[in-house]
Scaffold this motif. Structure first.
Motif, PDB file in Angstrom:
ATOM      1  N   UNK A  62       0.837  -1.196   0.000  1.00  0.00           N
ATOM      2  CA  UNK A  62       0.000   0.000   0.000  1.00  0.00           C
ATOM      3  C   UNK A  62       0.874   1.249   0.000  1.00  0.00           C
ATOM      4  N   UNK A  63       0.525   2.204  -0.831  1.00  0.00           N
ATOM      5  CA  UNK A  63       1.142   3.533  -0.844  1.00  0.00           C
ATOM      6  C   UNK A  63       0.074   4.501  -0.358  1.00  0.00           C
ATOM      7  N   UNK A  64       0.304   5.135   0.786  1.00  0.00           N
ATOM      8  CA  UNK A  64      -0.716   5.942   1.450  1.00  0.00           C
ATOM      9  C   UNK A  64      -0.189   7.354   1.680  1.00  0.00           C
ATOM     10  N   UNK A  65      -1.004   8.352   1.377  1.00  0.00           N
ATOM     11  CA  UNK A  65      -0.667   9.750   1.663  1.00  0.00           C
ATOM     12  C   UNK A  65      -1.853  10.404   2.349  1.00  0.00           C
ATOM     13  N   UNK A  82       4.716   3.595   2.965  1.00  0.00           N
ATOM     14  CA  UNK A  82       4.358   2.332   2.326  1.00  0.00           C
ATOM     15  C   UNK A  82       4.087   1.291   3.412  1.00  0.00           C
ATOM     16  N   UNK A  83       3.143   0.405   3.133  1.00  0.00           N
ATOM     17  CA  UNK A  83       2.843  -0.689   4.050  1.00  0.00           C
ATOM     18  C   UNK A  83       2.842  -1.984   3.246  1.00  0.00           C
ATOM     19  N   UNK A  84       3.884  -2.799   3.343  1.00  0.00           N
ATOM     20  CA  UNK A  84       3.901  -4.076   2.625  1.00  0.00           C
ATOM     21  C   UNK A  84       2.794  -5.001   3.140  1.00  0.00           C
ATOM     22  N   UNK A  85       2.291  -5.846   2.263  1.00  0.00           N
ATOM     23  CA  UNK A  85       1.283  -6.820   2.682  1.00  0.00           C
ATOM     24  C   UNK A  85       1.854  -7.695   3.806  1.00  0.00           C
ATOM     25  N   UNK A  86       1.030  -7.921   4.803  1.00  0.00           N
ATOM     26  CA  UNK A  86       1.444  -8.733   5.941  1.00  0.00           C
ATOM     27  C   UNK A  86       2.069  -7.940   7.066  1.00  0.00           C
ATOM     28  N   UNK A  87       2.302  -6.646   6.848  1.00  0.00           N
ATOM     29  CA  UNK A  87       2.881  -5.792   7.880  1.00  0.00           C
ATOM     30  C   UNK A  87       1.798  -4.894   8.456  1.00  0.00           C
ATOM     31  N   UNK A  88       2.087  -4.340   9.628  1.00  0.00           N
ATOM     32  CA  UNK A  88       1.098  -3.512  10.326  1.00  0.00           C
ATOM     33  C   UNK A  88       1.699  -2.171  10.759  1.00  0.00           C
ATOM     34  N   UNK A  89       2.624  -1.655   9.953  1.00  0.00           N
ATOM     35  CA  UNK A  89       3.248  -0.376  10.277  1.00  0.00           C
ATOM     36  C   UNK A  89       3.815   0.243   9.008  1.00  0.00           C
ATOM     37  N   UNK A  90       4.055   1.549   9.073  1.00  0.00           N
ATOM     38  CA  UNK A  90       4.607   2.288   7.944  1.00  0.00           C
ATOM     39  C   UNK A  90       6.058   1.899   7.691  1.00  0.00           C
ATOM     40  N   UNK A  91       6.422   1.899   6.428  1.00  0.00           N
ATOM     41  CA  UNK A  91       7.808   1.816   6.000  1.00  0.00           C
ATOM     42  C   UNK A  91       8.140   3.100   5.251  1.00  0.00           C
ATOM     43  N   UNK A 390      -7.049  -0.834   7.318  1.00  0.00           N
ATOM     44  CA  UNK A 390      -7.558  -2.164   7.628  1.00  0.00           C
ATOM     45  C   UNK A 390      -7.341  -3.045   6.406  1.00  0.00           C
ATOM     46  N   UNK A 391      -6.740  -4.222   6.583  1.00  0.00           N
ATOM     47  CA  UNK A 391      -6.472  -5.083   5.432  1.00  0.00           C
ATOM     48  C   UNK A 391      -7.748  -5.654   4.818  1.00  0.00           C
ATOM     49  N   UNK A 392      -7.715  -5.816   3.509  1.00  0.00           N
ATOM     50  CA  UNK A 392      -8.660  -6.667   2.798  1.00  0.00           C
ATOM     51  C   UNK A 392      -7.896  -7.949   2.514  1.00  0.00           C
ATOM     52  N   UNK A 393      -8.099  -8.993   3.281  1.00  0.00           N
ATOM     53  CA  UNK A 393      -7.266 -10.192   3.126  1.00  0.00           C
ATOM     54  C   UNK A 393      -7.506 -10.892   1.802  1.00  0.00           C
ATOM     55  N   UNK A 394      -6.429 -11.454   1.258  1.00  0.00           N
ATOM     56  CA  UNK A 394      -6.522 -12.231   0.022  1.00  0.00           C
ATOM     57  C   UNK A 394      -7.396 -13.460   0.250  1.00  0.00           C
ATOM     58  N   UNK A 395      -8.373 -13.664  -0.600  1.00  0.00           N
ATOM     59  CA  UNK A 395      -9.154 -14.900  -0.545  1.00  0.00           C
ATOM     60  C   UNK A 395      -8.310 -16.022  -1.120  1.00  0.00           C
ATOM     61  N   UNK A 396      -8.280 -17.165  -0.418  1.00  0.00           N
ATOM     62  CA  UNK A 396      -7.401 -18.257  -0.829  1.00  0.00           C
ATOM     63  C   UNK A 396      -8.191 -19.553  -1.015  1.00  0.00           C
ATOM     64  N   UNK A 397      -7.585 -20.486  -1.699  1.00  0.00           N
ATOM     65  CA  UNK A 397      -8.147 -21.823  -1.865  1.00  0.00           C
ATOM     66  C   UNK A 397      -7.100 -22.845  -1.446  1.00  0.00           C
ATOM     67  N   UNK A 463      -1.793 -12.456   8.636  1.00  0.00           N
ATOM     68  CA  UNK A 463      -1.915 -11.042   8.282  1.00  0.00           C
ATOM     69  C   UNK A 463      -1.872 -10.851   6.763  1.00  0.00           C
ATOM     70  N   UNK A 464      -2.945 -10.289   6.218  1.00  0.00           N
ATOM     71  CA  UNK A 464      -3.033 -10.039   4.789  1.00  0.00           C
ATOM     72  C   UNK A 464      -3.641 -11.165   3.983  1.00  0.00           C
ATOM     73  N   UNK A 465      -3.897 -12.307   4.616  1.00  0.00           N
ATOM     74  CA  UNK A 465      -4.406 -13.484   3.915  1.00  0.00           C
ATOM     75  C   UNK A 465      -5.575 -14.080   4.695  1.00  0.00           C
ATOM     76  N   UNK A 466      -6.645 -14.440   3.984  1.00  0.00           N
ATOM     77  CA  UNK A 466      -7.812 -15.028   4.627  1.00  0.00           C
ATOM     78  C   UNK A 466      -7.614 -16.522   4.856  1.00  0.00           C
ATOM     79  N   UNK A 467      -8.447 -17.101   5.707  1.00  0.00           N
ATOM     80  CA  UNK A 467      -8.428 -18.541   5.936  1.00  0.00           C
ATOM     81  C   UNK A 467      -8.957 -19.280   4.725  1.00  0.00           C
ATOM     82  N   UNK A 468      -8.360 -20.437   4.438  1.00  0.00           N
ATOM     83  CA  UNK A 468      -8.853 -21.331   3.388  1.00  0.00           C
ATOM     84  C   UNK A 468      -9.105 -22.697   3.995  1.00  0.00           C
TER      85      UNK A 468
END
Length: 479
Positions: A62-65, A82-91, A390-397, A463-468
């Motif tokens: 995520x790139x946030x301003x 920037x917030x990489x997927x799976x992280x919970x803080x700014x970079x 707030x993350x929108x987790x990746x839907x997985x199979x 973090x960043x990924x939904x349950x499958x």
């Protein structure tokens, strides 16, 4: 489309297409017991300020301003991280102290491709020694993915209170919607070479609200707006054909009007536009009490009949709509319970709503990568409130193949070493009996227990990924 911090004058850019198929509204989908127990993918704080914007890169970063105040009441800074997927803080948090202030509207973040990051900020309210022009559009550009930025570049002289979009050939458009002056549009060049320093702009009429933009294939531009002078709202859409001067009034014509009415099929407010791989769409809310969100599709000359996106009787505000690179359409909004609620075209055509763990969200902006993972950014409805993500987790199979007492398969989407578990069905629910880590190819294998029962493989939420969850596998007692 962009929003203000008070319900009743908010609006948003519809950054991509929304499907207009039939909608059957279903109950909200809450996380499963296994997901809830992990408490993953809850909202977290980036900093303080207001009016965030967000773009998500192909890798899910995520790139946030957002607007930040250097001192109480002085909203003169832009912050970015920037917030990489799976992280919970700014970079790489950066603070840009620019001349003037940005009051009541957001900066805009664009990822046009490669390692380029663009942040567009509208500046006003200068001290006598800060600027020549009353209002300015300033561009911050990074060519290394947001690690460093060039010096700010003056590229326009127009407010982006309603919206800002990138146009063809290195151009951009901004639209302003001011109660006293009506709606106006300005085109500028991202490199500053064609900056309309005279303040040239096209005036689209007396409508006071809802300025939004969409660029069509071939370079034409649509602008939506609405007005409620008669008590109920009337919507209009204006068109610039792509030829001539877009900063001149005569270059624009009205191509759609929906008269003021309390009918759920005419009139409306909070207009927003989007253009993407699924077409071009006009979003609005009907004039009913607790109106429904709707979309109309552009047919090349006008907009068709509306399709409903949300049910009636809900106090939903601050919607944000987008289409990701895979063609998945999404909408997030602040529900009547003031929680972020998310719908997407791959969840039964928007019918299934997912509540994202959040707290008092206002001024929402959302974005996802091609795999459907992303974020919703929002503020706390104050100039120095909390900026949250707030993350929108990746839907997985997860696949399951049973052979010679072993269940094996793969998880899609994944990262190596993420956990995968074997669970057994009990009276208390599914209980984990074994845990492994995914291989570099997302594969796993478990030896099935000899005890009779129902078993399944599952990839727990991280973090960043939904349950499958896999399907139940019946193991019979050995004879």
């Amino acid at each position: 489309m962009r929003g203000r911090a008070i319900a009743g004058s908010w609006r948003r850019r519809l950054t991509a297409a929304v499907s207009v198929g039939a909608l059957v509204v279903a109950p909200l989908a809450l996380p499963s017991a296994a997901s809830a127990a992990t408490a993953k993918n809850a909202h977290f704080t980036l900093g303080t300020g207001s009016h965030p914007d967000i773009a998500v890169a192909p890798d899910g970063t995520a790139h946030v301003a957002w607007v930040h105040a250097s001192s109480p009441g002085v909203t003169d800074q832009i912050q970015y991280c920037r917030v990489p997927r799976g992280k919970r803080a700014c970079t790489g948090l950066q603070t840009f102290s620019l001349a003037g202030q940005q009051i009541g509207q957001r900066p805009y973040v664009f990822l046009p491709g490669g390692s380029t990051v663009l942040i567009l900020s509208y500046r006003c309210c200068f001290t006598p020694d800060e600027a020549v022009y009353i209002e300015e559009s300033v561009l911050l550009r990074s060519d290394d993915g947001g690690v460093t930025f060039h010096a700010p570049q003056l590229v326009g002289t127009h407010s982006a209170e309603g919206d800002a979009v990138l146009g063809p050939n290195g151009t951009f458009y901004t639209i302003d919607d001011v109660v006293t002056n009506g709606v106006s549009v300005q085109r500028g060049a991202l490199d500053g070479s064609a900056t309309p320093l005279t303040g040239a702009r096209a005036h689209l009429g007396k409508d006071e609200y809802g300025g939004s933009l969409a660029v069509l294939p071939g370079g034409a531009v649509l602008a939506s707006h609405y007005d409620g002078g008669s008590g109920t709202m009337t919507m209009h859409v204006s068109l610039f054909s792509g030829t001539g001067d877009p900063n001149a009034d005569a270059s624009w014509s009205t191509v759609f009007t929906s008269a003021a009415s309390s009918s759920p099929t005419t009139g409306g407010e909070y207009t927003q536009l989007a253009s993407g791989t699924k077409g071009t769409f006009l979003f609005s809310q009907d004039n009913e009490v607790f109106g429904r969100f709707q979309v109309r599709k552009w047919n090349g000359t006008t907009f068709g009949k509306p399709a409903v996106v949300t049910p009636a009787g809900q106090d939903n505000i601050f919607p944000t709509f987008w289409e990701d690179p895979a063609g998945r359409m999404s909408v997030a909004y602040s529900s009547g319970q003031r929680e972020v609620t998310y719908r997407s075209s791959d969840r039964k055509g928007f019918a299934t709503a997912l509540v994202l763990p959040s707290a008092d969200p206002y001024n929402l902006r959302g974005a996802t990568a091609a795999d459907g993972g992303g974020f919703v950014a929002y503020d706390g409805n104050a100039y120095n409130g909390t900026i949250s993500l707030v993350p929108i987790p990746v839907r997985r199979t997860i696949s399951e193949v049973v052979k010679k007492g072993v269940v094996s398969g793969k998880v899609v989407t994944f990262k190596p070493k993420q956990p995968v578990v074997l669970q057994k069905s009990t009276k208390k629910g599914w209980v984990t009996v074994a845990t492994h880590a995914l291989t570099a190819k997302g594969a796993y294998a478990f030896a099935l227990p000899k005890a009779a029962g129902k078993y399944r493989a599952a990839a727990p939420a991280v973090e960043g990924y939904a349950e499958a969850d896999g399907k139940a596998l019946v193991v019979k007692a050995a004879k």
